[in-house]
Design an enzyme around this catalytic site. Sequence first.
Site, PDB file in Angstrom:
ATOM      1  N   LYS A 160     -29.129  12.133 -17.797  1.00 10.82           N
ATOM      2  CA  LYS A 160     -29.808  13.136 -17.924  1.00 10.82           C
ATOM      3  C   LYS A 160     -31.279  12.864 -17.378  1.00 10.82           C
ATOM      4  O   LYS A 160     -32.031  12.324 -17.711  1.00 10.82           O
ATOM      5  CB  LYS A 160     -30.090  13.429 -19.315  1.00 10.82           C
ATOM      6  CG  LYS A 160     -30.524  15.127 -19.445  1.00 10.82           C
ATOM      7  CD  LYS A 160     -31.453  15.264 -20.623  1.00 10.82           C
ATOM      8  CE  LYS A 160     -32.684  14.933 -20.824  1.00 10.82           C
ATOM      9  NZ  LYS A 160     -33.636  15.554 -19.911  1.00 10.82           N
ATOM     10  N   GLY A 212     -39.934   7.506 -20.755  1.00 10.31           N
ATOM     11  CA  GLY A 212     -40.885   8.681 -20.996  1.00 10.31           C
ATOM     12  C   GLY A 212     -41.823   8.447 -21.883  1.00 10.31           C
ATOM     13  O   GLY A 212     -42.535   7.430 -22.084  1.00 10.31           O
ATOM     14  N   SER A 213     -42.470   9.318 -22.644  1.00 10.49           N
ATOM     15  CA  SER A 213     -43.447   9.313 -23.602  1.00 10.49           C
ATOM     16  C   SER A 213     -43.246   8.738 -24.902  1.00 10.49           C
ATOM     17  O   SER A 213     -41.935   8.588 -25.283  1.00 10.49           O
ATOM     18  CB  SER A 213     -44.126  10.752 -23.651  1.00 10.49           C
ATOM     19  OG  SER A 213     -42.834  11.326 -24.524  1.00 10.49           O
ATOM     20  N   VAL A 214     -44.374   8.169 -25.668  1.00 11.39           N
ATOM     21  CA  VAL A 214     -44.016   7.608 -26.760  1.00 11.39           C
ATOM     22  C   VAL A 214     -43.555   8.458 -27.942  1.00 11.39           C
ATOM     23  O   VAL A 214     -42.589   8.231 -28.641  1.00 11.39           O
ATOM     24  CB  VAL A 214     -45.332   6.928 -26.966  1.00 11.39           C
ATOM     25  CG1 VAL A 214     -45.409   6.291 -28.854  1.00 11.39           C
ATOM     26  CG2 VAL A 214     -45.862   5.882 -26.455  1.00 11.39           C
ATOM     27  N   PRO A 215     -44.091   9.771 -28.001  1.00  9.73           N
ATOM     28  CA  PRO A 215     -43.520  10.616 -29.209  1.00  9.73           C
ATOM     29  C   PRO A 215     -41.971  10.994 -28.874  1.00  9.73           C
ATOM     30  O   PRO A 215     -41.244  10.732 -29.954  1.00  9.73           O
ATOM     31  CB  PRO A 215     -44.401  11.876 -28.956  1.00  9.73           C
ATOM     32  CG  PRO A 215     -45.511  11.370 -28.279  1.00  9.73           C
ATOM     33  CD  PRO A 215     -45.428  10.115 -27.357  1.00  9.73           C
ATOM     34  N   THR A 216     -41.680  11.148 -27.554  1.00  7.46           N
ATOM     35  CA  THR A 216     -40.308  11.214 -27.353  1.00  7.46           C
ATOM     36  C   THR A 216     -39.346  10.130 -27.861  1.00  7.46           C
ATOM     37  O   THR A 216     -38.283   9.954 -28.154  1.00  7.46           O
ATOM     38  CB  THR A 216     -40.071  11.893 -26.029  1.00  7.46           C
ATOM     39  OG1 THR A 216     -40.710  12.971 -25.696  1.00  7.46           O
ATOM     40  CG2 THR A 216     -38.505  12.171 -25.658  1.00  7.46           C
ATOM     41  N   GLU A 234     -38.913   2.561 -22.353  1.00  5.03           N
ATOM     42  CA  GLU A 234     -40.055   2.259 -21.507  1.00  5.03           C
ATOM     43  C   GLU A 234     -40.917   3.608 -21.486  1.00  5.03           C
ATOM     44  O   GLU A 234     -40.338   4.597 -20.992  1.00  5.03           O
ATOM     45  CB  GLU A 234     -39.615   2.060 -19.849  1.00  5.03           C
ATOM     46  CG  GLU A 234     -40.301   1.335 -19.013  1.00  5.03           C
ATOM     47  CD  GLU A 234     -41.112   2.494 -18.480  1.00  5.03           C
ATOM     48  OE1 GLU A 234     -42.309   2.798 -18.961  1.00  5.03           O
ATOM     49  OE2 GLU A 234     -40.905   2.665 -17.189  1.00  5.03           O
ATOM     50  N   CYS A 268     -46.140   4.414 -14.875  1.00  6.94           N
ATOM     51  CA  CYS A 268     -46.211   4.169 -16.007  1.00  6.94           C
ATOM     52  C   CYS A 268     -46.763   2.912 -16.195  1.00  6.94           C
ATOM     53  O   CYS A 268     -47.718   2.749 -17.234  1.00  6.94           O
ATOM     54  CB  CYS A 268     -44.877   3.955 -16.672  1.00  6.94           C
ATOM     55  SG  CYS A 268     -43.641   2.979 -15.825  1.00  6.94           S
ATOM     56  N   GLU A 371     -52.890   7.278 -21.774  1.00  7.96           N
ATOM     57  CA  GLU A 371     -52.393   7.519 -20.600  1.00  7.96           C
ATOM     58  C   GLU A 371     -52.747   8.666 -20.170  1.00  7.96           C
ATOM     59  O   GLU A 371     -52.062   9.831 -20.575  1.00  7.96           O
ATOM     60  CB  GLU A 371     -50.700   7.034 -20.812  1.00  7.96           C
ATOM     61  CG  GLU A 371     -50.084   7.114 -19.433  1.00  7.96           C
ATOM     62  CD  GLU A 371     -48.806   6.763 -19.608  1.00  7.96           C
ATOM     63  OE1 GLU A 371     -48.260   6.068 -18.602  1.00  7.96           O
ATOM     64  OE2 GLU A 371     -48.091   7.179 -20.391  1.00  7.96           O
TER      65      GLU A 371
END
Length: 474
Positions: A160, A212-216, A234, A268, A371
């Site tokens: 995805k 992707g992002s830390v929250p996700t 990552e 990143c 970031e």
Amino acid sequence: MVVPRPLLQPLVPRLRRLLPGLAMSSATGSFSLQQPLNYRGGARLQPADGGQVEEVYEPATGRVIAKLLCSGEKEVDLAVQSAKAAFKVWSQKSGMERCRVLLEAARIIREQRDEIATLETINNGKSIFEARVDIDISWQCLEYYAGLAGSLAGNAMVFKPSPFTPISVVRLAEIFTQAGVPKGLFNVVQGGVATGQFLCQHPDVAKISFTGSVPTGVKIMEMAAKGIKPVTLELGGKSPLIIFSDCALENAVNGALMANFLTQGEVCCNGTRVFVERTILDTFTKEVVKRTQKIKIGDPLLEDTRMGALINQPHLDRVQNFIKQAKEQGAQVLCGGDLYIPDDPKLKNGFYMRPCVLGNCTDDMTCVREEIFGPVMSILPFDTEEEVVERANNTKFGLAGGVFTRDIQKAHRVVAALNAGMCFINNYNVSPVELPFGGYKASGFGRENGRAAIEYYSQLKTVCVEMGDVESVF
């Protein structure tokens, strides 16, 4: 040298052969795609359910170039079942057969390098110069793992992509099919959060890899935990780049530019906290600013462009807000940071900004701690090695780090002390496929690339065989 636009003309018929559903001329701003963006069972198709429509933009112009239909739970299940069936075929092939297929895929990518790079540039806004490097890395990766295929059963994948960049991965799926991969071994589902949730929660998905992002990433870990599934994450970073006074100054300046401004800063592992030994702070800063101001911004399909457009308007606004907040907190904009409007009228609605260098920064500023994921470099002075190592590690992230110095013992001492998964000495953002890549702390865990990655995409099975009689103590 500026390459005249007509030189791109030979790409047009080849792109049309690759993607019969597209309409484009040689010019930026004329691409559109009508083909489905899902891929299952060896073919492009619309999802079986879902149906929410997302617009896909060309960052260089702000135009809508395609519309994708988000995949629902049924489509995700069909993709997973297709992958399961294909894996039965793939895992029974000999190592040599799998090796040949991967090498053929690498050959096709190499052969179609310019066409694929053009698609990538149109969809994500980076310069064609960079996109070609990305395509080269992709075929090199396939060649590397083709050499290891003999000892592995392989995996099937349902991929995805980001809904912002859905186009080129479908071309990769077609290439795998063309190279001889069993139909269904590599499937693509498009969509946003809901599609990702269906994929993570599917009982037949045995492994999840996310960038992707830390929250996700946290949410994905939570979903994976309920199914006892291994995860590779990552999750970005705020990496330190340490410039000692005994460095080769020109190399250090080049390294700082490479650490901050590739892909419009949307990388990143960028070294966006640039720590500079105080005795060379003014000299280094002056040279960095001078070089940054010379970066050619504009049409990413032009050969001399070195910075294209950010991915979309909301992200451009987010980066601008970081710069605004940095100024409010006392940072000084030494150059750039403002919106950039190219002279070419068809680019006037693109998502451009000038690369930014911030001075007078302190460790507690938001621009230094969070970031930004844009072309923003923060310069911070330091006095001692012990001090800078402590400050470099004072972050929730731990993806990468770098050091420039002529003292190789000091270089090794510093990178050994950095809490980061990927460290560079006297260079930055160079990642050959042989080198494992991944982070510490909130930057995630698991590794991509190199032999180490195989561990994170394999399950170990132990088989004990007795060839004699069984001795029993009973």
